[in-house]
Design a protein around this motif. Structure first.
Motif, PDB file in Angstrom:
ATOM      1  N   VAL A 199       0.849  -1.195   0.000  1.00 55.59           N
ATOM      2  CA  VAL A 199       0.000   0.000   0.000  1.00 55.59           C
ATOM      3  C   VAL A 199       0.880   1.239   0.000  1.00 55.59           C
ATOM      4  O   VAL A 199       1.769   1.373   0.839  1.00 55.59           O
ATOM      5  CB  VAL A 199      -0.918   0.008   1.232  1.00 55.59           C
ATOM      6  CG1 VAL A 199      -1.731   1.292   1.283  1.00 55.59           C
ATOM      7  CG2 VAL A 199      -1.828  -1.203   1.211  1.00 55.59           C
ATOM      8  N   PRO A 200       0.743   2.188  -0.962  1.00 58.08           N
ATOM      9  CA  PRO A 200       1.566   3.400  -0.984  1.00 58.08           C
ATOM     10  C   PRO A 200       1.298   4.275   0.220  1.00 58.08           C
ATOM     11  O   PRO A 200       0.239   4.210   0.852  1.00 58.08           O
ATOM     12  CB  PRO A 200       1.130   4.101  -2.288  1.00 58.08           C
ATOM     13  CG  PRO A 200      -0.245   3.567  -2.564  1.00 58.08           C
ATOM     14  CD  PRO A 200      -0.256   2.162  -2.051  1.00 58.08           C
ATOM     15  N   ALA A 201       2.286   5.065   0.568  1.00 60.72           N
ATOM     16  CA  ALA A 201       2.153   5.959   1.711  1.00 60.72           C
ATOM     17  C   ALA A 201       1.018   6.938   1.478  1.00 60.72           C
ATOM     18  O   ALA A 201       0.795   7.396   0.355  1.00 60.72           O
ATOM     19  CB  ALA A 201       3.458   6.726   1.924  1.00 60.72           C
ATOM     20  N   PRO A 202       0.260   7.255   2.521  1.00 60.54           N
ATOM     21  CA  PRO A 202      -0.851   8.200   2.370  1.00 60.54           C
ATOM     22  C   PRO A 202      -0.356   9.543   1.823  1.00 60.54           C
ATOM     23  O   PRO A 202       0.647  10.068   2.284  1.00 60.54           O
ATOM     24  CB  PRO A 202      -1.406   8.333   3.802  1.00 60.54           C
ATOM     25  CG  PRO A 202      -0.926   7.109   4.525  1.00 60.54           C
ATOM     26  CD  PRO A 202       0.370   6.749   3.893  1.00 60.54           C
ATOM     27  N   GLY A 203      -1.075  10.072   0.845  1.00 61.53           N
ATOM     28  CA  GLY A 203      -0.723  11.370   0.302  1.00 61.53           C
ATOM     29  C   GLY A 203       0.374  11.339  -0.738  1.00 61.53           C
ATOM     30  O   GLY A 203       0.772  12.374  -1.249  1.00 61.53           O
ATOM     31  N   GLY A 204       0.906  10.171  -1.068  1.00 59.94           N
ATOM     32  CA  GLY A 204       1.996  10.099  -2.036  1.00 59.94           C
ATOM     33  C   GLY A 204       1.580  10.569  -3.410  1.00 59.94           C
ATOM     34  O   GLY A 204       2.264  11.364  -4.045  1.00 59.94           O
TER      35      GLY A 204
ATOM     36  N   CYS B 189       1.265  14.876  -7.635  1.00 60.14           N
ATOM     37  CA  CYS B 189       0.443  15.746  -8.483  1.00 60.14           C
ATOM     38  C   CYS B 189       0.706  17.223  -8.179  1.00 60.14           C
ATOM     39  O   CYS B 189       0.815  18.055  -9.086  1.00 60.14           O
ATOM     40  CB  CYS B 189      -1.035  15.430  -8.286  1.00 60.14           C
ATOM     41  SG  CYS B 189      -1.542  13.845  -8.977  1.00 60.14           S
ATOM     42  N   THR B 190       0.818  17.523  -6.897  1.00 61.51           N
ATOM     43  CA  THR B 190       1.098  18.908  -6.504  1.00 61.51           C
ATOM     44  C   THR B 190       2.451  19.355  -7.023  1.00 61.51           C
ATOM     45  O   THR B 190       2.604  20.483  -7.511  1.00 61.51           O
ATOM     46  CB  THR B 190       1.054  19.038  -4.974  1.00 61.51           C
ATOM     47  OG1 THR B 190      -0.224  18.620  -4.502  1.00 61.51           O
ATOM     48  CG2 THR B 190       1.306  20.476  -4.550  1.00 61.51           C
ATOM     49  N   ARG B 191       3.439  18.454  -6.942  1.00 60.45           N
ATOM     50  CA  ARG B 191       4.771  18.800  -7.423  1.00 60.45           C
ATOM     51  C   ARG B 191       4.767  19.057  -8.925  1.00 60.45           C
ATOM     52  O   ARG B 191       5.421  19.975  -9.416  1.00 60.45           O
ATOM     53  CB  ARG B 191       5.749  17.671  -7.079  1.00 60.45           C
ATOM     54  CG  ARG B 191       7.207  18.026  -7.348  1.00 60.45           C
ATOM     55  CD  ARG B 191       8.134  16.881  -6.982  1.00 60.45           C
ATOM     56  NE  ARG B 191       8.022  16.545  -5.572  1.00 60.45           N
ATOM     57  CZ  ARG B 191       7.603  15.378  -5.117  1.00 60.45           C
ATOM     58  NH1 ARG B 191       7.211  14.434  -5.962  1.00 60.45           N
ATOM     59  NH2 ARG B 191       7.547  15.157  -3.816  1.00 60.45           N
TER      60      ARG B 191
END
Length: 255
Positions: free
Chosen positions: A27-32, A37-39
């Motif tokens: 499971v990927p880290a939350p918010g990854g 996308c923000t970057r």
């Protein structure tokens, strides 16, 4: 038996991972994903694309609404007095961001409001337009465009604006020839300060704007001395700017 096998060189059996550890690792880290996308959205080229889209939309709006029709049709009759001056100044600033030629707007300011109020409206609009263009270029375009300053002339212009921002911009405004929007965005890509840019724009634009506004206010009397003086005040700085640019071209190429 296990202890004997291990001591004799055998391999002890490894403990099985706890139940559910494999699923947690997958499971990927939350918010990854949101962080990536923000970057991407805040990257220099994304911001530059946004700036280009905004300018394209502004240019299309200008072509659609044709604000230069003010010269022929006049100001809406239901808007008058100080309110009309304020609205004109704000509209002036916004459309100059979208590449509308300022001489037309300056002439319109004089024709609509006369010399005094027309000058106030045109100068206020000039500063507003310069401030918006500089802010947009600095926030959305500088990081992407600075690495592209590789040509000799571009590097020379960048150094001139960065080291001698106030006097360079003052000279650009006093001797017209460089389009208003081009000077704004070139200054925003450089390291010129915001306050020196606005101060040089206000002081350097005053003579030229005054000449155009007076010419617009006296356009009904093209043979009057005031109109002729205003036309001369427009033509002479333009000629002086062309001569100065011709003399400085070799100096910029050597830098």
């Amino acid at each position: 038996m296990l202890d004997a096998t291990t001591r004799s060189g055998g391999t002890a059996p490894t403990a099985a991972p706890p139940a559910g550890a494999t699923e947690l690792a997958a499971v990927p880290a939350p918010g990854g994903f949101a962080t990536r996308c923000t970057r991407v959205l805040l990257s220099p080229w994304s911001r530059l694309s946004l700036l280009v889209a905004l300018l394209a939309a502004g240019g299309a709006s200008v072509l659609l609404f044709e604000p230069q029709k003010l010269m022929a049709q006049g100001w809406p009759p239901q808007i008058g007095g100080p309110t009309a001056v304020v609205i004109f100044a704000v509209a002036y600033g916004l459309v100059t961001v979208a590449f509308v030629p300022r001489p037309l707007l300056n002439l319109a300011a004089g024709a609509l409001f006369g010399s005094a109020l027309g000058l106030v409206a045109a100068m206020t609009g000039t500063v507003i337009g310069a401030a918006i263009s500089f802010a947009l270029g600095r926030m959305l375009g500088q990081d992407a465009l600075r690495p592209l300053l590789r040509g000799r002339l571009l590097n020379a212009a960048d150094r001139q604006f960065s080291k001698h921002g106030f006097r360079s911009m003052l000279a650009v405004r006093l001797f017209p020839g460089v389009p208003f929007w081009a000077a704004n965005y070139a200054a925003s890509v450089s390291r010129m300060g915001y306050f020196p840019f606005l101060l040089a724009t206000a002081l350097g634009s005053m003579p030229n704007v005054t000449a155009y506004v007076v010419a617009g206010a006296r356009a009904g009397a093209p043979t009057s001395p005031v109109f002729l003086i205003a036309v001369a005040a427009i033509a002479l700085p333009a000629l002086g700017g062309a001569v100065l640019a011709w003399r400085k071209r070799h100096h910029l190429r050597r830098r």
